[in-house]
Design an enzyme around this catalytic site. Sequence first.
Site, mmCIF file in Angstrom:
data_model
loop_
_atom_site.group_PDB
_atom_site.id
_atom_site.type_symbol
_atom_site.label_atom_id
_atom_site.label_comp_id
_atom_site.label_asym_id
_atom_site.label_seq_id
_atom_site.Cartn_x
_atom_site.Cartn_y
_atom_site.Cartn_z
ATOM 1 N N GLU A 41 -30.504 -3.426 -20.122
ATOM 2 C CA GLU A 41 -31.325 -3.807 -21.215
ATOM 3 C C GLU A 41 -31.258 -5.591 -21.053
ATOM 4 O OE1 GLU A 41 -29.800 -3.250 -25.155
ATOM 5 O OE2 GLU A 41 -31.787 -4.078 -26.075
ATOM 6 N N LYS A 117 -38.840 -2.014 -27.158
ATOM 7 C CA LYS A 117 -37.727 -1.221 -27.835
ATOM 8 C C LYS A 117 -38.124 -1.228 -29.708
ATOM 9 C CE LYS A 117 -32.807 -1.933 -28.783
ATOM 10 N NZ LYS A 117 -31.648 -2.923 -28.594
ATOM 11 N N TYR A 123 -26.853 -4.972 -37.212
ATOM 12 C CA TYR A 123 -25.306 -4.438 -37.871
ATOM 13 C C TYR A 123 -24.354 -5.030 -36.941
ATOM 14 C CZ TYR A 123 -26.018 -0.462 -34.743
ATOM 15 O OH TYR A 123 -26.333 0.191 -33.696
ATOM 16 N N CYS A 156 -31.903 1.148 -25.133
ATOM 17 C CA CYS A 156 -30.643 1.225 -25.752
ATOM 18 C C CYS A 156 -30.764 1.991 -27.246
ATOM 19 C CB CYS A 156 -30.005 -0.265 -25.984
ATOM 20 S SG CYS A 156 -28.443 -0.168 -26.314
ATOM 21 N N GLY A 306 8.413 -16.564 -25.793
ATOM 22 C CA GLY A 306 9.433 -15.451 -25.733
ATOM 23 C C GLY A 306 8.909 -14.127 -26.525
ATOM 24 N N SER A 310 2.620 -13.567 -26.482
ATOM 25 C CA SER A 310 2.228 -14.446 -25.410
ATOM 26 C C SER A 310 2.591 -13.527 -23.992
ATOM 27 C CB SER A 310 3.045 -15.961 -25.478
ATOM 28 O OG SER A 310 4.460 -15.548 -25.470
ATOM 29 N N THR A 414 -2.763 -17.046 -28.358
ATOM 30 C CA THR A 414 -2.089 -15.874 -28.190
ATOM 31 C C THR A 414 -2.009 -15.023 -29.330
ATOM 32 O OG1 THR A 414 0.066 -16.695 -28.287
ATOM 33 C CG2 THR A 414 -0.586 -16.781 -26.188
#
Lengths: 559, 559
Positions: A41, A117, A123, A156, A306, A310, A414
């Site tokens: 598409e 289409k 939505y 689609c 640590g 991450s 992260t």
Amino acid sequence: MRIGLLQLNPKVGDLPGNAARVEAAYARAATLGAELCLTPELALTGYPPRDMLLYAGFARAAWAQAQSLAERLHQKYPHGPALLLGCPEANATGRGKALFNAALWCEGGRIVRSFRKALLPTYDVFDEARYFEPGDASAGSGVVEYRGVTFGVTICEDLWNDKDYWPHRLYPVDPVEAAVAAGACALLNLSASPFSLRKQTLRQDMLATIAKKHGLPLAYCNQVGGNDELVFDGRSAIMGADGALRARAEGFAEDVLVAELFGPAAAPVKPEDLSAPAETWRALVLGTRDYLAKCGFKKALLGLSGGIDSAVVAAVAAEALGPQNVLGVLMPSPWSSAGSIDDSLELARNLGIATRTIPIEPLMQGFDTALAESFAALAPEKGPDTTEENVQSRIRGNLLMALSNKTGALLLTTGNKSELAVGYCTIYGDMSGGFALISDLPKTQVYALARHINTLKAPAIPPAIIDKAPSAELKPDQKDQDSLPPYEILDAILALHVEKERTAAEIVAAGYDADTVTRVCGLVKGAEFKRRQAAPGIKIAWRSFGSGWRMPLAAAALP
Amino acid sequence: MRIGLLQLNPKVGDLPGNAARVEAAYARAATLGAELCLTPELALTGYPPRDMLLYAGFARAAWAQAQSLAERLHQKYPHGPALLLGCPEANATGRGKALFNAALWCEGGRIVRSFRKALLPTYDVFDEARYFEPGDASAGSGVVEYRGVTFGVTICEDLWNDKDYWPHRLYPVDPVEAAVAAGACALLNLSASPFSLRKQTLRQDMLATIAKKHGLPLAYCNQVGGNDELVFDGRSAIMGADGALRARAEGFAEDVLVAELFGPAAAPVKPEDLSAPAETWRALVLGTRDYLAKCGFKKALLGLSGGIDSAVVAAVAAEALGPQNVLGVLMPSPWSSAGSIDDSLELARNLGIATRTIPIEPLMQGFDTALAESFAALAPEKGPDTTEENVQSRIRGNLLMALSNKTGALLLTTGNKSELAVGYCTIYGDMSGGFALISDLPKTQVYALARHINTLKAPAIPPAIIDKAPSAELKPDQKDQDSLPPYEILDAILALHVEKERTAAEIVAAGYDADTVTRVCGLVKGAEFKRRQAAPGIKIAWRSFGSGWRMPLAAAALP
């Protein structure tokens, strides 16, 4: 009838580049004997082009590009297959939205006709009614005869409204039914169907059901690649008239699939590992690689704390960009444990990424000094609180952004979905960065992904990182669970509230502790302002924060 | 027939609070002799409720609230006027979106019937097709007889599709025409029509044209107040059957207007000052006051740079919140001019706001030290560049956020639309803050507003702030115009590119310098990632950055 599915990874808006991608894939499909080719598409613009579609000059340029591509293909391959090309088409009716979302039938050097289409998803992340006028879904509008076969052409969502498949239908018409009524003996679908967990199973089942119900073969060509927050997983497919999967293109990679539509099936298609961590890993790697490449970045950096978040981000980045293009930055404070530093260095060694270490204690003292007088004057009653924790986090954000600005590497942030949901993160601090690649992964899924990564490549994430209790380490002996419910409970409540749109009252009725639910839902509401300013991430869940999450800010809480 | 227009300022999602607002206004209208009362569109939820509408429990609670309000009004005012109440209604048809956008006719203690919005705006900031199924716009569905008058009931957009008024219509049907065909002899409209510059003139003209065309009186009830980025300007109106304005409610304030629909007009309505700076001032003050109040903030702070942007933001904040609730923070660096500090202090004295001063040089040195080794290792070829300017800006962002966190005052960010468009701002630096109230004002309009403020209250903004050349003061002798075209040119190009969706080629064709246009449009594209993480602001223009601006990030430039 051999169908060529051109499963492309377009760059949004890159009209000449996308035309070249179509041409190269078309050439390959022709070589493989395709008689008719389908793109995804809106392949010429890439999906989703979003508000670029509001620029009339952009739509005109796309159309001109489609015309010149049709001419070029005919000159180079005068007896080549016809091409169904996804491209916006101007609405010349004088009423309604400016465009149609169209599939252009290109043959003999020109655009012979268009299919429009009819069902426009509006939505979640989809806004198609914003741009497009729906096409006519009445019988006859969606079929074309070509080399003795009557094809029903759909785009689609047109395929996603079968009255027997869906208990609740969004649209009154079914373009597939209309095409079948008009005599279609094979179905074609140009798609841009984004990845989310468990969607491939649903999609495959739905395609099979529709093919079988109508007793017609179905060729489905999906986009692949990451476009901002959306990852398209490809997996274009040819279904037999009996609903059996005859052929499937690669998942999460460009591919050109050429397969016969009729007759007995070839060998059975090999099943894929569709487990959540395996799917997540592939989506994150592709989404990260494409986001950086399409934004023009080669390198990335991130803070290594640590912790598990991450570590997972570093592993994804190393896979997506190559470890030589990833820098880990350690920024220990007096509250950082020795384990955090050692674990981060071990992780970096395992992944093969470089590190830098910048202690932040002097800067913390600098801010304390700068702020002392104002704090004393403005809030004399207050001692140290989360303010000082946020200052630390923002010092780190500033250092990371300085390294990003100076070196041209994109800063990866992260945070995971659990903390983004409840606001357990510092805006302009650890939320700083251009891409938040695990921001749609709840903490429990981050752990599952970490374990999966260690099955793919060991040693990758040190066991100590997986085993330790999560901590922001912004004050002495801090643990996440001091101020949050256990992640299993938290994530379960969040899944109901954020992904399944249940109110607090409904979640309590489902059996969760009322105080916990009230608190969690209140935190979600209270963190809306942070999410509004969050970096884009990669959609993994059915419902994600990002463009498909549109909550008011200055509002009351949900009942 | 005396109509009561309940021009309310609802808080989004605050169902009990909004019901109480309706009740109080209804009581006042009844006292003033109203025979029929109208609320704004979706008054019970506030507009726009956005994704709160996806929660079925929220829609159910709204309906229950409407029922209990209808009962309560009847108990308290058994002979009171009927009420048309804006509220979502569940779609029980089993197909399509879950809700209708409805007006509930409340009479005799119950919801007697509903009218459903037929035309659902899905453009700019509007996403109504995301939530609502359209109502039936065929003749007869939108009329009701009450006390001998047949009323045609419409909701907002339903009124905005007259085929003689609009050269290009978005929808195939006209609910007003349908109501007239069904015998309506007066028109009612429940609206939530947000403010933008020049819209009141258009709206007034359209209302007059429709009333006159059909020869029917028209009562239009609009929402008022700021809800996130949208400010609703009220100005509810009664138009006579001749198209003359018979009565108008307050602009930018709650009001209850009761007026006769038929018969000779009362005294002519006093015209308002609709000049751009006057309208902008009223919108910014109301939008800022409401955003903070509805988010639960009483106090605000901002950085005072000595420039025009922070001066205007300070003036708006002082008016909206009271000067005693606004803190100005000066954070001079070695590059700050003495004038900047003096001008800021004079501004603060004029406005009556408190200030704090925190020099940032020690922190700049701290970051230089912390980063020196990494910069030398990672980018030995690079000298000082914009990185160091961004570090300064982010130090200020950290200080301001620390003061915000410690004191509970909301940080106002001060960037204007021109700099947000071209990225002349530092993400996590001067972009830090919860509300960016002038982010939809181009720099040239900021100047016009500053001059207008000085006509309202002098001395307010010191002339030196208006007269000096704009500078970010992030390096010695820096001026905005060193790296940007003059603001008159820049803003003209941006108006075409950002607000009128013209591509660079079209802007060049309109007579602007090609290199400048290419550069400006390139900067707009390149700054998309900053806007994605920007604080919400107040919509002033026809098209604004914010929820109505949805551009892809990892994309090619527009052609």
